[in-house]
Design a protein around this motif. Structure first.
Motif, short mmCIF file in Angstrom:
data_model
loop_
_atom_site.label_atom_id
_atom_site.label_comp_id
_atom_site.label_asym_id
_atom_site.label_seq_id
_atom_site.Cartn_x
_atom_site.Cartn_y
_atom_site.Cartn_z
N THR A 130 0.83 -1.20 0.00
CA THR A 130 0.00 0.00 0.00
C THR A 130 0.86 1.25 0.00
O THR A 130 0.62 2.18 -0.78
CB THR A 130 -0.95 -0.01 1.22
OG1 THR A 130 -1.77 -1.18 1.14
CG2 THR A 130 -1.82 1.23 1.26
N SER A 151 2.51 1.66 -3.35
CA SER A 151 1.52 2.03 -4.37
C SER A 151 1.15 3.51 -4.25
O SER A 151 1.04 4.22 -5.27
CB SER A 151 0.28 1.16 -4.25
OG SER A 151 0.60 -0.19 -4.50
N HIS A 165 3.96 5.59 -5.37
CA HIS A 165 4.09 5.49 -6.82
C HIS A 165 3.27 6.59 -7.50
O HIS A 165 3.65 7.10 -8.56
CB HIS A 165 3.61 4.10 -7.28
CG HIS A 165 3.87 3.81 -8.70
ND1 HIS A 165 5.05 3.28 -9.14
CD2 HIS A 165 3.10 3.96 -9.81
CE1 HIS A 165 5.01 3.12 -10.45
NE2 HIS A 165 3.83 3.52 -10.88
N ARG A 196 9.52 0.66 -7.34
CA ARG A 196 8.51 0.45 -8.39
C ARG A 196 8.53 -1.01 -8.85
O ARG A 196 7.48 -1.63 -9.03
CB ARG A 196 8.77 1.38 -9.57
CG ARG A 196 8.34 2.79 -9.34
CD ARG A 196 8.51 3.64 -10.61
NE ARG A 196 8.30 5.04 -10.29
CZ ARG A 196 9.24 5.84 -9.80
NH1 ARG A 196 10.45 5.40 -9.59
NH2 ARG A 196 8.95 7.10 -9.51
N GLN A 215 7.09 -3.20 -6.05
CA GLN A 215 5.64 -3.03 -5.96
C GLN A 215 4.93 -3.87 -7.02
O GLN A 215 3.97 -4.56 -6.74
CB GLN A 215 5.29 -1.54 -6.10
CG GLN A 215 3.83 -1.21 -5.92
CD GLN A 215 3.05 -1.14 -7.23
OE1 GLN A 215 3.61 -1.21 -8.32
NE2 GLN A 215 1.75 -1.03 -7.10
N ARG A 216 5.42 -3.83 -8.24
CA ARG A 216 4.81 -4.60 -9.32
C ARG A 216 4.95 -6.10 -9.08
O ARG A 216 4.01 -6.87 -9.26
CB ARG A 216 5.41 -4.22 -10.67
CG ARG A 216 4.99 -2.83 -11.13
CD ARG A 216 5.49 -2.50 -12.52
NE ARG A 216 5.08 -3.44 -13.54
CZ ARG A 216 3.87 -3.50 -14.09
NH1 ARG A 216 2.93 -2.67 -13.69
NH2 ARG A 216 3.59 -4.38 -15.03
N LEU A 224 2.66 -7.09 -6.17
CA LEU A 224 1.26 -7.03 -6.58
C LEU A 224 0.91 -8.25 -7.43
O LEU A 224 -0.11 -8.90 -7.20
CB LEU A 224 1.01 -5.73 -7.35
CG LEU A 224 -0.42 -5.47 -7.81
CD1 LEU A 224 -1.38 -5.44 -6.63
CD2 LEU A 224 -0.48 -4.14 -8.57
#
Length: 197
Positions: A9, A12, A15, A82, A85-86, A89
Motif C-alpha cells: 500500500t 503504491s 508510486h 517500483r 511493488q509490481r 502485486l
C-alpha cells in the motif's frame, strides 16, 4: 524485504505521488483501504516506512518545515521500489497463500460451547456480517453516484462476495443448530479425544 499488505500500500501510494507518513495514512483512510490494510497503529506505518527506506525501495525526497506542523519527511518511491511493488502485486494477486484468521481457528473449537451457545454467537456474527454487507452496498451506491471506475472498488466487490458466502454458510449452520441436525455432547467428544491419546 518481504512483501506485506501495508508495504504494498505504501509503495503504491508513493508510486502516485511523494507523501509524508500522515499523508499516506490520510489517503489510506480516505480511499477506504483501511478496510483491507491494518493501519490502526501508526507505529506499524512508521516501521514499514523504515523497512522500505532501509531496503532502498523508497527514499527521502525532502523534509518540510512549517510553523503550524511538526517537521515532516516526504518520501518517494525509487526505481527498485517500483519494481518491487509490481512484483509483490502480481504475486499477491496470483498466488493463494495459507492465512490463519481467527474465525476458522475459533470454529475448530466450537465444540467447547453447547450447541445453543454456538447458535447464539454464530447468529450474532451473521447479524454483523449482514450489517457489513449493507455498509458495502451503501459504499457501492455512493461510488456509482461519483461515477468512479469499477477498478477502484474491486476490493469491496471481493469483500462483499466473501461476506455473502459467509452469511449463507452462517445461516445454514445456525439453521442446522436450531433444527437439531447439528448437535454434539462435549463429554462424549472429550472421552473420544482421551481414548485417541
Amino acid at each position: 524485504m518481504r512483501s506485506s499488505p501495508l508495504a504494498l500500500t505504501v509503495l503504491s501510494l508513493l508510486h502516485m505521488q511523494p507523501l509524508h507518513p500522515y499523508g499516506i495514512q490520510r489517503l489510506i483512510k480516505q480511499w477506504g483501504k483501511d478496510q483491507v490494510v491494518n493501519v490502526s497503529q501508526r507505529t506499524a506505518l512508521y516501521r514499514t516506512i523504515d523497512r522500505l527506506l532501509d531496503a532502498g525501495l523508497i527514499s527521502v525526497r525532502e523534509t518540510e518545515r512549517d510553523q503550524q506542523y511538526p517537521e515532516r519527511t516526504v518520501y518517494e518511491v525509487t526505481d527498485a521500489g517500483r519494481a518491487a511493488q509490481r512484483a509483490w502485486l502480481r504475486e499477491m494477486l496470483a498466488e493463494v497463500r495459507t492465512e490463519y484468521p481467527e474465525f476458522p481457528a475459533a470454529l475448530s473449537f466450537v465444540l467447547m460451547l453447547t450447541p445453543a451457545e454456538a447458535r447464539e454467537v454464530l447468529a450474532e456474527r451473521a447479524d454483523t456480517v449482514r450489517a457489513s454487507i449493507e455498509a458495502l452496498d451503501t459504499t457501492a451506491r455512493h461510488t456509482a453516484e461519483l461515477a468512479l471506475p469499477r477498478v477502484t472498488m474491486l476490493e469491496d466487490e471481493y469483500r462483499r462476495a466473501v461476506l455473502a458466502a459467509e452469511l449463507g454458510w452462517l445461516d445454514a449452520v445456525t439453521g442446522d443448530l436450531l433444527s437439531g441436525t447439528l448437535t454434539w455432547d462435549f463429554d462424549s467428544l472429550a472421552a473420544l479425544a482421551q481414548a485417541e491419546s
